[in-house]
Design a protein around this motif. Structure first.
Motif, PDB file in Angstrom:
ATOM      1  N   GLY A 159       0.579  -1.201  -0.137  1.00  0.00           N
ATOM      2  CA  GLY A 159      -0.119   0.108  -0.068  1.00  0.00           C
ATOM      3  C   GLY A 159       1.162   1.912   0.300  1.00  0.00           C
ATOM      4  N   THR A 160       0.452   2.627  -0.507  1.00  0.00           N
ATOM      5  CA  THR A 160       0.834   3.474  -0.273  1.00  0.00           C
ATOM      6  C   THR A 160       1.101   3.937   1.350  1.00  0.00           C
ATOM      7  OG1 THR A 160      -0.901   4.789  -0.990  1.00  0.00           O
ATOM      8  CG2 THR A 160       1.035   3.988  -2.795  1.00  0.00           C
ATOM      9  N   GLY A 161       1.611   5.523   1.420  1.00  0.00           N
ATOM     10  CA  GLY A 161       1.289   6.418   2.840  1.00  0.00           C
ATOM     11  C   GLY A 161       3.024   6.285   3.036  1.00  0.00           C
ATOM     12  N   PRO A 162       3.194   6.713   4.191  1.00  0.00           N
ATOM     13  CA  PRO A 162       4.581   6.504   5.342  1.00  0.00           C
ATOM     14  C   PRO A 162       5.357   4.810   5.425  1.00  0.00           C
ATOM     15  CG  PRO A 162       2.559   6.689   6.253  1.00  0.00           C
ATOM     16  CD  PRO A 162       2.027   7.645   5.255  1.00  0.00           C
ATOM     17  N   THR A 163       4.561   4.333   5.056  1.00  0.00           N
ATOM     18  CA  THR A 163       5.349   3.358   6.167  1.00  0.00           C
ATOM     19  C   THR A 163       4.921   2.262   4.610  1.00  0.00           C
ATOM     20  OG1 THR A 163       2.872   2.014   6.483  1.00  0.00           O
ATOM     21  CG2 THR A 163       4.258   3.317   8.059  1.00  0.00           C
ATOM     22  N   GLY A 164       4.160   2.574   3.057  1.00  0.00           N
ATOM     23  CA  GLY A 164       3.919   1.656   2.146  1.00  0.00           C
ATOM     24  C   GLY A 164       5.252   1.988   1.339  1.00  0.00           C
TER      25      GLY A 164
ATOM     26  N   ALA B 134      20.167   3.369  -0.972  1.00  0.00           N
ATOM     27  CA  ALA B 134      19.866   1.965  -1.606  1.00  0.00           C
ATOM     28  C   ALA B 134      19.935   1.425  -0.569  1.00  0.00           C
ATOM     29  CB  ALA B 134      20.282   1.676  -2.952  1.00  0.00           C
ATOM     30  N   ALA B 135      20.769   0.462   0.355  1.00  0.00           N
ATOM     31  CA  ALA B 135      21.132  -0.572   1.145  1.00  0.00           C
ATOM     32  C   ALA B 135      21.215  -0.596   2.056  1.00  0.00           C
ATOM     33  CB  ALA B 135      22.681  -0.584   0.754  1.00  0.00           C
ATOM     34  N   THR B 136      20.483   0.192   2.385  1.00  0.00           N
ATOM     35  CA  THR B 136      19.557   0.228   4.269  1.00  0.00           C
ATOM     36  C   THR B 136      18.748  -0.221   3.924  1.00  0.00           C
ATOM     37  OG1 THR B 136      21.372   2.273   4.305  1.00  0.00           O
ATOM     38  CG2 THR B 136      19.343   1.620   6.130  1.00  0.00           C
ATOM     39  N   PRO B 137      17.921  -1.349   4.547  1.00  0.00           N
ATOM     40  CA  PRO B 137      16.832  -1.527   4.883  1.00  0.00           C
ATOM     41  C   PRO B 137      15.978  -0.963   5.291  1.00  0.00           C
ATOM     42  CG  PRO B 137      19.027  -3.465   5.614  1.00  0.00           C
ATOM     43  CD  PRO B 137      19.070  -2.125   5.118  1.00  0.00           C
ATOM     44  N   VAL B 138      15.157  -1.359   4.715  1.00  0.00           N
ATOM     45  CA  VAL B 138      13.715  -0.063   5.393  1.00  0.00           C
ATOM     46  C   VAL B 138      12.433  -1.239   6.438  1.00  0.00           C
ATOM     47  CG1 VAL B 138      11.820   0.831   4.536  1.00  0.00           C
ATOM     48  CG2 VAL B 138      13.425   1.669   3.787  1.00  0.00           C
ATOM     49  N   ARG B 139      12.262  -0.577   7.541  1.00  0.00           N
ATOM     50  CA  ARG B 139      11.620  -1.474   8.112  1.00  0.00           C
ATOM     51  C   ARG B 139      10.032  -0.662   8.656  1.00  0.00           C
ATOM     52  NH1 ARG B 139      13.818  -5.873  10.445  1.00  0.00           N
ATOM     53  NH2 ARG B 139      16.274  -5.765  10.500  1.00  0.00           N
ATOM     54  N   SER B 140       8.518  -1.097   8.674  1.00  0.00           N
ATOM     55  CA  SER B 140       7.784  -0.826   8.719  1.00  0.00           C
ATOM     56  C   SER B 140       7.692  -0.409  10.455  1.00  0.00           C
ATOM     57  CB  SER B 140       5.898  -1.240   8.774  1.00  0.00           C
ATOM     58  OG  SER B 140       6.309  -2.638   9.204  1.00  0.00           O
ATOM     59  N   ARG B 141       6.053   0.476  10.528  1.00  0.00           N
ATOM     60  CA  ARG B 141       6.175   0.289  12.413  1.00  0.00           C
ATOM     61  C   ARG B 141       6.488  -0.592  12.785  1.00  0.00           C
ATOM     62  NH1 ARG B 141       1.606   5.158  10.983  1.00  0.00           N
ATOM     63  NH2 ARG B 141       2.598   6.389   9.657  1.00  0.00           N
ATOM     64  N   ARG B 142       6.185  -1.278  12.456  1.00  0.00           N
ATOM     65  CA  ARG B 142       5.750  -3.459  12.786  1.00  0.00           C
ATOM     66  C   ARG B 142       6.947  -3.889  12.441  1.00  0.00           C
ATOM     67  NH1 ARG B 142       0.148  -6.073  11.767  1.00  0.00           N
ATOM     68  NH2 ARG B 142      -1.470  -3.579  12.229  1.00  0.00           N
ATOM     69  N   GLY B 143       8.556  -2.797  12.110  1.00  0.00           N
ATOM     70  CA  GLY B 143       9.391  -3.340  12.185  1.00  0.00           C
ATOM     71  C   GLY B 143      10.143  -4.831  10.948  1.00  0.00           C
ATOM     72  N   ALA B 144       8.341  -5.235  10.404  1.00  0.00           N
ATOM     73  CA  ALA B 144       9.291  -5.949   8.737  1.00  0.00           C
ATOM     74  C   ALA B 144       9.636  -4.702   8.300  1.00  0.00           C
ATOM     75  CB  ALA B 144       7.764  -6.166   8.197  1.00  0.00           C
ATOM     76  N   VAL B 145      10.796  -5.729   7.391  1.00  0.00           N
ATOM     77  CA  VAL B 145      11.189  -5.273   6.367  1.00  0.00           C
ATOM     78  C   VAL B 145      10.201  -5.001   5.130  1.00  0.00           C
ATOM     79  CG1 VAL B 145      12.775  -5.833   4.528  1.00  0.00           C
ATOM     80  CG2 VAL B 145      13.314  -6.326   6.971  1.00  0.00           C
ATOM     81  N   GLN B 146      11.095  -4.350   3.994  1.00  0.00           N
ATOM     82  CA  GLN B 146       9.895  -3.523   3.282  1.00  0.00           C
ATOM     83  C   GLN B 146      10.766  -2.857   2.409  1.00  0.00           C
ATOM     84  OE1 GLN B 146       6.576  -1.723   4.740  1.00  0.00           O
ATOM     85  NE2 GLN B 146       7.993   0.510   3.994  1.00  0.00           N
ATOM     86  N   LEU B 147      10.205  -3.015   0.510  1.00  0.00           N
ATOM     87  CA  LEU B 147      11.277  -2.241  -0.073  1.00  0.00           C
ATOM     88  C   LEU B 147      10.867  -1.385  -0.200  1.00  0.00           C
ATOM     89  CD1 LEU B 147      11.674  -4.110  -3.281  1.00  0.00           C
ATOM     90  CD2 LEU B 147      12.842  -4.080  -1.776  1.00  0.00           C
ATOM     91  N   ARG B 148      11.505  -0.156  -0.587  1.00  0.00           N
ATOM     92  CA  ARG B 148      11.785   1.495   0.023  1.00  0.00           C
ATOM     93  C   ARG B 148       9.912   1.592  -1.460  1.00  0.00           C
ATOM     94  NH1 ARG B 148      16.123   2.698   0.928  1.00  0.00           N
ATOM     95  NH2 ARG B 148      16.048   3.654   3.073  1.00  0.00           N
TER      96      ARG B 148
ATOM     97  N   GLN C 142      18.786  -9.708   2.239  1.00  0.00           N
ATOM     98  CA  GLN C 142      19.888 -10.352   3.201  1.00  0.00           C
ATOM     99  C   GLN C 142      19.079  -9.942   4.629  1.00  0.00           C
ATOM    100  OE1 GLN C 142      23.570  -7.663   1.982  1.00  0.00           O
ATOM    101  NE2 GLN C 142      23.791 -10.213   0.228  1.00  0.00           N
ATOM    102  N   ALA C 143      18.394  -8.362   4.641  1.00  0.00           N
ATOM    103  CA  ALA C 143      18.098  -8.035   6.309  1.00  0.00           C
ATOM    104  C   ALA C 143      17.797  -9.412   6.335  1.00  0.00           C
ATOM    105  CB  ALA C 143      16.533  -6.983   6.526  1.00  0.00           C
ATOM    106  N   VAL C 144      16.350 -10.309   5.679  1.00  0.00           N
ATOM    107  CA  VAL C 144      15.462 -11.771   6.372  1.00  0.00           C
ATOM    108  C   VAL C 144      16.885 -12.703   5.824  1.00  0.00           C
ATOM    109  CG1 VAL C 144      13.708  -9.988   6.137  1.00  0.00           C
ATOM    110  CG2 VAL C 144      14.429 -11.325   4.203  1.00  0.00           C
ATOM    111  N   THR C 145      17.391 -12.759   5.619  1.00  0.00           N
ATOM    112  CA  THR C 145      19.041 -13.801   5.593  1.00  0.00           C
ATOM    113  C   THR C 145      20.103 -13.882   5.977  1.00  0.00           C
ATOM    114  OG1 THR C 145      18.874 -13.867   3.407  1.00  0.00           O
ATOM    115  CG2 THR C 145      16.727 -14.611   3.507  1.00  0.00           C
ATOM    116  N   ASP C 146      20.205 -14.983   6.050  1.00  0.00           N
ATOM    117  CA  ASP C 146      21.175 -15.060   6.888  1.00  0.00           C
ATOM    118  C   ASP C 146      22.368 -15.134   6.104  1.00  0.00           C
ATOM    119  OD1 ASP C 146      21.067 -17.449   6.856  1.00  0.00           O
ATOM    120  OD2 ASP C 146      22.120 -17.280   9.601  1.00  0.00           O
ATOM    121  N   TRP C 147      22.774 -16.012   5.161  1.00  0.00           N
ATOM    122  CA  TRP C 147      23.297 -16.804   4.202  1.00  0.00           C
ATOM    123  C   TRP C 147      24.929 -16.134   3.438  1.00  0.00           C
ATOM    124  CZ3 TRP C 147      21.427 -21.558   4.090  1.00  0.00           C
ATOM    125  CH2 TRP C 147      20.253 -22.089   3.784  1.00  0.00           C
ATOM    126  N   HIS C 148      24.535 -14.485   4.067  1.00  0.00           N
ATOM    127  CA  HIS C 148      25.694 -13.684   3.481  1.00  0.00           C
ATOM    128  C   HIS C 148      26.620 -13.445   4.729  1.00  0.00           C
ATOM    129  CE1 HIS C 148      22.856 -11.178   5.346  1.00  0.00           C
ATOM    130  NE2 HIS C 148      23.689 -10.463   5.745  1.00  0.00           N
TER     131      HIS C 148
END
Length: 559
Positions: A12-17, A335-349, A516-522
């Motif tokens: 969705g759109t908005g400040p957290t989307g 760009a390489a800094t992961p974005v998190r929603s207000r609930r802490g979930a990683v999402q794309l910018r 990479q923010a949600v996996t640890d292979w790297h």
């Protein structure tokens, strides 16, 4: 389920989307494509304009200046990095130095100790500049309380085809075995200008062709994940640069790519390797292989490290016309800094459509790639799109790929006439370049232009980035490509390739950073070697203490 129906939640759109690509962004993309198409034509034409090898006798020193200074992000440093500085990513090490919890001397000494202990097995370095590195580390620590670059005090490995002032640059060849440049390549000047420290020169394939061997074909650098077995392919030709980072002999490294030599070593040694768009980083002061396909780029431990390295390397250089008149370098660190929603979930910018070709789930890595798709699908902002290659895809990306060979041969004709044995085991591919006629080369350029249209107006018209199973298309066209870890197959790293739009390295980094923010292979590191150099070589089998590539194998593997 069809990948076309697999869409990440929370778009969705908005400040957290995630932000969507539209309006001004669409206009920028159109302008980027126009610039890229014009540049591609100019680069191809420049091949006929007299490509020559750089010469310290006539060339001016590279400049270390750039238009925008990169910055160090705020990150959480892992406990493993605090316990062992060689375990730290480049970014973690830089943050620890900024916090006064690590010195450059301590970090440099730790890497030199590992080089002293293990490089006889890894053979990652062609030259180690220990005393110069320690002197530079002491100077970096003295700068700790004053103005300093983003890479201040970070030890790096430089592939041995980059000019390094007063340090041998042999390109692992008989031709340059006595060559000591009088100036630094632009990329090296920019890295050291930002405070980076050259630990040494990374071993490489002879004249940047195959995996690292001696010019006679004797295998040298191993895969850091199987140091006791030289038969395991470590990827080439930036083999030593990749092994140095994977084996914790350097914080990061730079390589060059002409046929996969950044992203393939990254995939095979659990690294993040970024080949930027043609012209994004200067090749001035790099011993050439193919003017229309040579790309400098970083071999790093994760997306943020790759972003920092390229941020320093990128930008216009008057010594390399391919870098001039291009769109500005985007904020790669953001760009390489992961974005998190207000609930802490990683999402794309930015909402991103990821193209998935039908061939992506074929081969031995099917389970790894299927898991990758599931992980990406769960990231808000991701939409997976099925894509179909045109009917002539295989023809355009295989048969016409040989057109690169005359470009590598032309600058080296003097040595081919004087003494062909100087080319060692890779001679066959250099001779092949003499056998392709002018009309074949022209036909290949038309085929390249046709492929470019099919990619830009076809595949990339339906998606923002596209997963790849082969390096050739995006390599041949000069489009950005990133390789990153996605799992393991039979105990060995299994990486993935992601290609992007012209000058949109930031979009590639954004996707990989979120993954990479949600996996640890790297974060996985190989065990240290247990064998001596002699036993490691003998483990290759057949009682041969020194495995070698044949001339036919070298030609097949040639970049």
């Amino acid at each position: 389920m069809s990948t076309a129906a697999r869409t990440g939640t929370g778009t969705g759109t908005g400040p957290t989307g995630p932000e969507r690509t539209a309006g001004g962004a669409g206009t920028r993309r159109a302008l980027n494509r126009r610039t890229f198409l014009a540049g591609s034509a100019a680069v191809t034409g420049a091949v006929t304009g007299g490509l020559t090898l750089p010469s310290p006798a006539v060339a001016a020193p590279a400049t270390a200046s750039r238009s925008a200074a990169p910055y160090l992000p705020d990150i959480q440093v892992r406990d493993a990095a605090r316990r062992d500085p060689t375990e730290a990513t480049l970014t973690e090490a830089a943050v620890l130095m900024r916090q006064r919890k690590l010195t450059s001397v301590a970090l440099t000494e730790a890497y030199l100790a590992r080089i002293e202990r293990y490089d006889a097995v890894y053979q990652a370095y062609a030259e180690v500049t220990a005393e110069r590195a320690l002197d530079a580390a002491r100077a970096a620590d003295r700068r700790a309380t004053s103005r300093r670059g983003v890479l201040n005090g970070i030890p790096l490995c430089i592939k041995d085809n980059y000019f390094t002032r007063d340090v041998p640059t042999r390109c692992n060849s008989f031709i340059f075995e006595d060559f000591v440049p009088e100036y630094d390549a632009t990329a090296v000047a920019r890295l050291t200008g930002a405070g980076g420290i050259v630990l040494g020169k990374g071993q490489m394939g002879p004249l940047a062709t195959t995996r690292a061997t001696r010019p006679n074909g004797t295998v040298t650098t191993v895969n850091a994940w199987t140091p006791d077995n030289p038969a395991t392919d470590p990827g080439g030709s930036s083999t030593g640069s990749a092994c140095a980072v994977a084996g914790r002999l350097a914080a990061s490294a730079i390589g060059t790519q002409t046929g996969g030599s950044i992203v393939l070593p990254a995939n095979r040694q659990n690294l993040t390797g970024l080949k930027p768009t043609m012209g994004r980083a200067s090749v001035y002061g790099v011993i050439p292989l193919s003017y229309t396909r040579d790309h400098p780029g970083p071999l790093a431990r994760d997306a943020m490290d790759a972003a920092l390295m390229l941020s320093v390397m990128a930008g216009p250089d008057p010594n390399d016309p391919r870098t001039l008149g291009l769109p500005g370098v985007p904020d790669l660190v953001r760009a390489a800094t992961p974005v998190r929603s207000r609930r802490g979930a990683v999402q794309l910018r930015h909402a991103t459509r990821i193209g998935v070709p039908a061939t992506f789930l074929s081969g031995t890595a099917t389970a790894v790639r299927s898991a990758l798709l599931d992980t990406l699908d769960a990231i808000p902002g991701v939409t997976l799109i099925d894509i179909t290659y045109p009917a002539d895809w295989s023809l355009l990306t295989t048969t016409f790929n040989a057109a690169r060979l005359p470009e590598r041969t032309e600058p080296f004709r003097h040595w081919l006439r004087e003494d062909p044995t100087k080319f060692g085991v890779s001679l066959l591919s250099w001779l092949q370049g003499l056998m392709i006629s002018g009309d074949e080369w022209i036909t290949a350029q038309r085929a390249k232009n046709h492929l470019l249209r099919e990619v830009l107006d076809g595949i990339l018209d339906d998606c923002d980035v596209v997963l790849q199973t082969d390096v050739v298309p995006f390599d041949l066209l000069g489009l950005p490509l990133i390789g990153f870890p996605a799992g393991f197959v039979s105990g060995l790293p299994s990486g993935v390739l992601l290609g992007g739009q012209p000058y949109e390295e930031d979009r590639l980094l954004e996707v990989v950073a979120a993954y990479q923010a949600v996996t640890d292979w790297h974060t996985r590191r190989p065990a240290d070697p247990t064998a001596t150099p002699t036993t490691a070589l003998r483990s290759a089998g057949a009682g041969d203490p020194a495995p070698r590539l044949t001339a036919e194998e070298a030609a097949e593997l040639s970049a």
